[in-house]
Design a protein around this motif. Structure first.
Motif, PDB file in Angstrom:
ATOM      1  N   SER A 158     -40.783 -24.772 -13.483  1.00 58.44           N
ATOM      2  CA  SER A 158     -41.403 -26.307 -13.653  1.00 58.44           C
ATOM      3  C   SER A 158     -40.394 -27.189 -13.024  1.00 58.44           C
ATOM      4  O   SER A 158     -40.912 -28.460 -12.900  1.00 58.44           O
ATOM      5  CB  SER A 158     -41.564 -26.502 -15.154  1.00 58.44           C
ATOM      6  OG  SER A 158     -40.403 -26.649 -15.873  1.00 58.44           O
ATOM      7  N   LYS A 159     -39.330 -26.793 -12.759  1.00 56.63           N
ATOM      8  CA  LYS A 159     -38.430 -27.660 -11.832  1.00 56.63           C
ATOM      9  C   LYS A 159     -38.736 -27.770 -10.528  1.00 56.63           C
ATOM     10  O   LYS A 159     -38.990 -26.633 -10.022  1.00 56.63           O
ATOM     11  CB  LYS A 159     -36.960 -27.289 -12.262  1.00 56.63           C
ATOM     12  CG  LYS A 159     -36.710 -27.438 -13.852  1.00 56.63           C
ATOM     13  CD  LYS A 159     -36.455 -28.599 -14.180  1.00 56.63           C
ATOM     14  CE  LYS A 159     -36.083 -28.604 -15.689  1.00 56.63           C
ATOM     15  NZ  LYS A 159     -36.085 -29.900 -16.298  1.00 56.63           N
ATOM     16  N   SER A 160     -38.462 -28.755  -9.723  1.00 55.66           N
ATOM     17  CA  SER A 160     -38.824 -28.982  -8.416  1.00 55.66           C
ATOM     18  C   SER A 160     -37.713 -29.612  -7.794  1.00 55.66           C
ATOM     19  O   SER A 160     -36.950 -30.777  -8.224  1.00 55.66           O
ATOM     20  CB  SER A 160     -40.145 -29.738  -8.241  1.00 55.66           C
ATOM     21  OG  SER A 160     -40.045 -31.094  -8.842  1.00 55.66           O
ATOM     22  N   ALA A 161     -37.400 -29.529  -6.572  1.00 51.50           N
ATOM     23  CA  ALA A 161     -36.609 -30.112  -5.736  1.00 51.50           C
ATOM     24  C   ALA A 161     -37.001 -30.426  -4.186  1.00 51.50           C
ATOM     25  O   ALA A 161     -37.739 -29.730  -3.480  1.00 51.50           O
ATOM     26  CB  ALA A 161     -35.094 -29.498  -5.578  1.00 51.50           C
ATOM     27  N   ILE A 162     -36.300 -31.440  -3.749  1.00 54.99           N
ATOM     28  CA  ILE A 162     -36.951 -31.674  -2.143  1.00 54.99           C
ATOM     29  C   ILE A 162     -35.695 -31.778  -1.457  1.00 54.99           C
ATOM     30  O   ILE A 162     -34.868 -32.688  -1.888  1.00 54.99           O
ATOM     31  CB  ILE A 162     -37.806 -32.860  -2.151  1.00 54.99           C
ATOM     32  CG1 ILE A 162     -38.162 -33.081  -0.424  1.00 54.99           C
ATOM     33  CG2 ILE A 162     -37.347 -33.969  -2.663  1.00 54.99           C
ATOM     34  CD1 ILE A 162     -39.555 -34.179  -0.452  1.00 54.99           C
ATOM     35  N   VAL A 163     -35.652 -31.123  -0.216  1.00 51.57           N
ATOM     36  CA  VAL A 163     -34.202 -31.569   0.652  1.00 51.57           C
ATOM     37  C   VAL A 163     -34.785 -32.042   1.851  1.00 51.57           C
ATOM     38  O   VAL A 163     -35.727 -31.576   2.476  1.00 51.57           O
ATOM     39  CB  VAL A 163     -33.918 -29.929   0.786  1.00 51.57           C
ATOM     40  CG1 VAL A 163     -32.511 -30.065   1.852  1.00 51.57           C
ATOM     41  CG2 VAL A 163     -33.182 -29.367  -0.393  1.00 51.57           C
ATOM     42  N   LEU A 164     -34.073 -32.975   2.290  1.00 55.49           N
ATOM     43  CA  LEU A 164     -34.383 -33.873   3.426  1.00 55.49           C
ATOM     44  C   LEU A 164     -33.827 -33.500   4.536  1.00 55.49           C
ATOM     45  O   LEU A 164     -32.535 -33.362   4.661  1.00 55.49           O
ATOM     46  CB  LEU A 164     -34.200 -35.389   3.161  1.00 55.49           C
ATOM     47  CG  LEU A 164     -34.644 -36.046   1.597  1.00 55.49           C
ATOM     48  CD1 LEU A 164     -34.279 -37.508   1.456  1.00 55.49           C
ATOM     49  CD2 LEU A 164     -36.174 -35.605   1.539  1.00 55.49           C
ATOM     50  N   LEU A 165     -34.738 -33.017   5.560  1.00 60.92           N
ATOM     51  CA  LEU A 165     -34.327 -32.480   6.785  1.00 60.92           C
ATOM     52  C   LEU A 165     -34.151 -33.300   7.797  1.00 60.92           C
ATOM     53  O   LEU A 165     -35.453 -33.770   8.309  1.00 60.92           O
ATOM     54  CB  LEU A 165     -34.776 -30.960   7.093  1.00 60.92           C
ATOM     55  CG  LEU A 165     -34.571 -30.333   8.438  1.00 60.92           C
ATOM     56  CD1 LEU A 165     -33.022 -30.091   8.555  1.00 60.92           C
ATOM     57  CD2 LEU A 165     -35.269 -29.293   8.419  1.00 60.92           C
ATOM     58  N   ALA A 166     -33.177 -34.024   8.510  1.00 62.54           N
ATOM     59  CA  ALA A 166     -33.078 -34.789   9.590  1.00 62.54           C
ATOM     60  C   ALA A 166     -32.504 -34.222  10.773  1.00 62.54           C
ATOM     61  O   ALA A 166     -31.609 -33.294  10.499  1.00 62.54           O
ATOM     62  CB  ALA A 166     -32.467 -36.275   9.080  1.00 62.54           C
ATOM     63  N   GLU A 167     -32.820 -34.543  12.014  1.00 62.65           N
ATOM     64  CA  GLU A 167     -32.079 -34.129  13.290  1.00 62.65           C
ATOM     65  C   GLU A 167     -30.642 -34.401  13.136  1.00 62.65           C
ATOM     66  O   GLU A 167     -30.196 -35.402  12.701  1.00 62.65           O
ATOM     67  CB  GLU A 167     -32.674 -34.794  14.456  1.00 62.65           C
ATOM     68  CG  GLU A 167     -32.031 -34.286  15.722  1.00 62.65           C
ATOM     69  CD  GLU A 167     -32.284 -35.069  16.964  1.00 62.65           C
ATOM     70  OE1 GLU A 167     -32.219 -34.635  17.993  1.00 62.65           O
ATOM     71  OE2 GLU A 167     -33.474 -35.829  16.847  1.00 62.65           O
ATOM     72  N   GLY A 168     -29.744 -33.477  13.381  1.00 61.58           N
ATOM     73  CA  GLY A 168     -28.305 -33.586  13.373  1.00 61.58           C
ATOM     74  C   GLY A 168     -27.640 -33.109  11.880  1.00 61.58           C
ATOM     75  O   GLY A 168     -26.518 -33.484  11.770  1.00 61.58           O
ATOM     76  N   ALA A 169     -28.516 -32.731  11.130  1.00 59.38           N
ATOM     77  CA  ALA A 169     -28.026 -32.320   9.679  1.00 59.38           C
ATOM     78  C   ALA A 169     -27.146 -31.088   9.837  1.00 59.38           C
ATOM     79  O   ALA A 169     -27.041 -30.227  10.774  1.00 59.38           O
ATOM     80  CB  ALA A 169     -29.260 -31.730   8.805  1.00 59.38           C
ATOM     81  N   PRO A 177     -28.757 -33.588   2.781  1.00 60.63           N
ATOM     82  CA  PRO A 177     -27.593 -32.830   3.366  1.00 60.63           C
ATOM     83  C   PRO A 177     -26.805 -33.891   4.170  1.00 60.63           C
ATOM     84  O   PRO A 177     -27.345 -35.127   4.705  1.00 60.63           O
ATOM     85  CB  PRO A 177     -28.265 -31.907   4.202  1.00 60.63           C
ATOM     86  CG  PRO A 177     -29.608 -31.795   3.665  1.00 60.63           C
ATOM     87  CD  PRO A 177     -29.735 -33.033   3.024  1.00 60.63           C
ATOM     88  N   GLY A 178     -25.458 -33.587   4.721  1.00 61.10           N
ATOM     89  CA  GLY A 178     -24.891 -34.356   5.689  1.00 61.10           C
ATOM     90  C   GLY A 178     -24.879 -33.886   6.940  1.00 61.10           C
ATOM     91  O   GLY A 178     -26.126 -33.483   7.330  1.00 61.10           O
ATOM     92  N   GLY A 179     -23.799 -34.284   7.765  1.00 60.28           N
ATOM     93  CA  GLY A 179     -24.070 -33.902   9.188  1.00 60.28           C
ATOM     94  C   GLY A 179     -23.779 -35.252   9.512  1.00 60.28           C
ATOM     95  O   GLY A 179     -24.832 -36.174   9.137  1.00 60.28           O
ATOM     96  N   LEU A 180     -23.161 -35.612  10.551  1.00 57.39           N
ATOM     97  CA  LEU A 180     -23.038 -36.982  10.889  1.00 57.39           C
ATOM     98  C   LEU A 180     -24.269 -37.801  11.537  1.00 57.39           C
ATOM     99  O   LEU A 180     -24.569 -38.813  10.869  1.00 57.39           O
ATOM    100  CB  LEU A 180     -21.829 -37.354  12.115  1.00 57.39           C
ATOM    101  CG  LEU A 180     -21.290 -38.510  12.220  1.00 57.39           C
ATOM    102  CD1 LEU A 180     -20.758 -39.311  11.120  1.00 57.39           C
ATOM    103  CD2 LEU A 180     -20.437 -38.692  13.469  1.00 57.39           C
ATOM    104  N   LYS A 181     -25.085 -37.192  12.293  1.00 58.77           N
ATOM    105  CA  LYS A 181     -26.206 -37.764  12.945  1.00 58.77           C
ATOM    106  C   LYS A 181     -27.337 -37.581  11.991  1.00 58.77           C
ATOM    107  O   LYS A 181     -28.152 -38.449  11.837  1.00 58.77           O
ATOM    108  CB  LYS A 181     -26.456 -36.921  14.248  1.00 58.77           C
ATOM    109  CG  LYS A 181     -27.722 -37.452  14.945  1.00 58.77           C
ATOM    110  CD  LYS A 181     -27.951 -36.761  16.127  1.00 58.77           C
ATOM    111  CE  LYS A 181     -29.310 -37.217  16.803  1.00 58.77           C
ATOM    112  NZ  LYS A 181     -29.578 -36.982  18.083  1.00 58.77           N
ATOM    113  N   GLY A 182     -27.321 -36.213  11.125  1.00 61.24           N
ATOM    114  CA  GLY A 182     -28.110 -36.274  10.099  1.00 61.24           C
ATOM    115  C   GLY A 182     -28.157 -37.505   8.970  1.00 61.24           C
ATOM    116  O   GLY A 182     -29.211 -37.934   8.585  1.00 61.24           O
ATOM    117  N   ALA A 183     -27.076 -37.816   8.521  1.00 57.57           N
ATOM    118  CA  ALA A 183     -26.837 -38.640   7.835  1.00 57.57           C
ATOM    119  C   ALA A 183     -27.027 -39.994   8.133  1.00 57.57           C
ATOM    120  O   ALA A 183     -27.811 -40.823   7.257  1.00 57.57           O
ATOM    121  CB  ALA A 183     -25.278 -38.768   7.081  1.00 57.57           C
ATOM    122  N   GLN A 184     -26.804 -40.326   9.459  1.00 56.63           N
ATOM    123  CA  GLN A 184     -27.011 -41.556   9.942  1.00 56.63           C
ATOM    124  C   GLN A 184     -28.788 -41.634   9.962  1.00 56.63           C
ATOM    125  O   GLN A 184     -29.255 -42.879   9.925  1.00 56.63           O
ATOM    126  CB  GLN A 184     -26.621 -41.565  11.245  1.00 56.63           C
ATOM    127  CG  GLN A 184     -26.844 -43.187  12.220  1.00 56.63           C
ATOM    128  CD  GLN A 184     -25.988 -44.184  11.536  1.00 56.63           C
ATOM    129  OE1 GLN A 184     -25.022 -43.874  10.972  1.00 56.63           O
ATOM    130  NE2 GLN A 184     -26.609 -45.439  11.586  1.00 56.63           N
TER     131      GLN A 184
END
Length: 215
Positions: A29-40, A99-106
């Motif tokens: 019943s638990k759910s998560a969303i992971v945000l994926l951006a270019e440069g992650a 998630p991090g990653g310099l460009k991804g975080a930006q």
């Protein structure tokens, strides 16, 4: 009905949910969303997805710019489950993971959609988790003020400026509904901390043991 079966000496085990089944249902019943951006940073994307799915958490990998493959920081292409635009409407999620990653975080800190999502997440008392450079997105969007946090070392000065956070150099910092961590080398500890927050310490230890991870 159950009392009748017991009086009749009939087995009721088959019609009663086992403790194990109940625990599984609770986990699923638990759910998560992971945000994926270019440069992650690849490790900070895949490790939480993998670890939480091992724990039975339903995870959606949402592409910031759409559902097409995303090139990460080391040129690895990762295919999201769907676009953030559509995934966000399927919440609420128990945790939003940045998630991090310099460009991804930006890209995350420049996104109004990300800001709206994590601000609402915090306001409703659910977990926001960020690793590496992604805590900069928390600051940009005004999330987690007054909390203890950590990040990749090069982000420390930015995050300390203004005194909105108490900065620690721990590998993982959990302060209420805000979970932060330092970088690729702490991605598994970060992920297990999220598992523990969602489904408990025993499940986190079970997952860690299955991966031969010694904490």
């Amino acid at each position: 009905m159950i009392a009748y079966l017991l009086r009749s000496g009939l087995a009721v085990k088959s019609i009663l949910p086992s403790i194990q089944t109940l625990k599984l249902c609770q986990t699923m019943s638990k759910s998560a969303i992971v945000l994926l951006a270019e440069g992650a940073e690849e490790m900070e994307v895949i490790t939480p997805v993998d670890t939480l799915r091992r724990a039975g958490v339903k995870v959606t990998l949402a592409g910031l710019a759409g559902s097409e493959p995303v090139k990460c920081s080391r040129d690895v292409l990762v295919v999201p489950d769907e676009a953030l635009e559509s995934a966000a409407g399927k919440g609420p999620f128990d945790v939003v993971i940045l998630p991090g990653g310099l460009k991804g975080a930006q890209n995350l800190l420049e996104s109004a959609a990300v800001g709206e999502l994590i601000q609402k997440q915090e306001a409703e008392g659910r977990i926001v988790a960020a690793i590496c450079a992604a805590p900069n997105a928390l600051k940009q969007h005004g999330v987690g003020k007054g909390k203890k946090i950590t990040s990749y070392p090069t982000s420390q000065e930015k995050l300390e400026k203004g005194g909105e956070y108490t900065y620690l150099q721990d590998r993982v910092v959990v302060d209420g509904n805000i979970i932060t961590s330092r970088g690729p080398g702490t991605a598994l500890e970060f992920s297990l901390a999220i598992v523990e927050a969602l489904v408990g310490k025993d499940k986190a230890q079970e997952v860690a043991n299955g991966m031969l991870f010694k904490q």
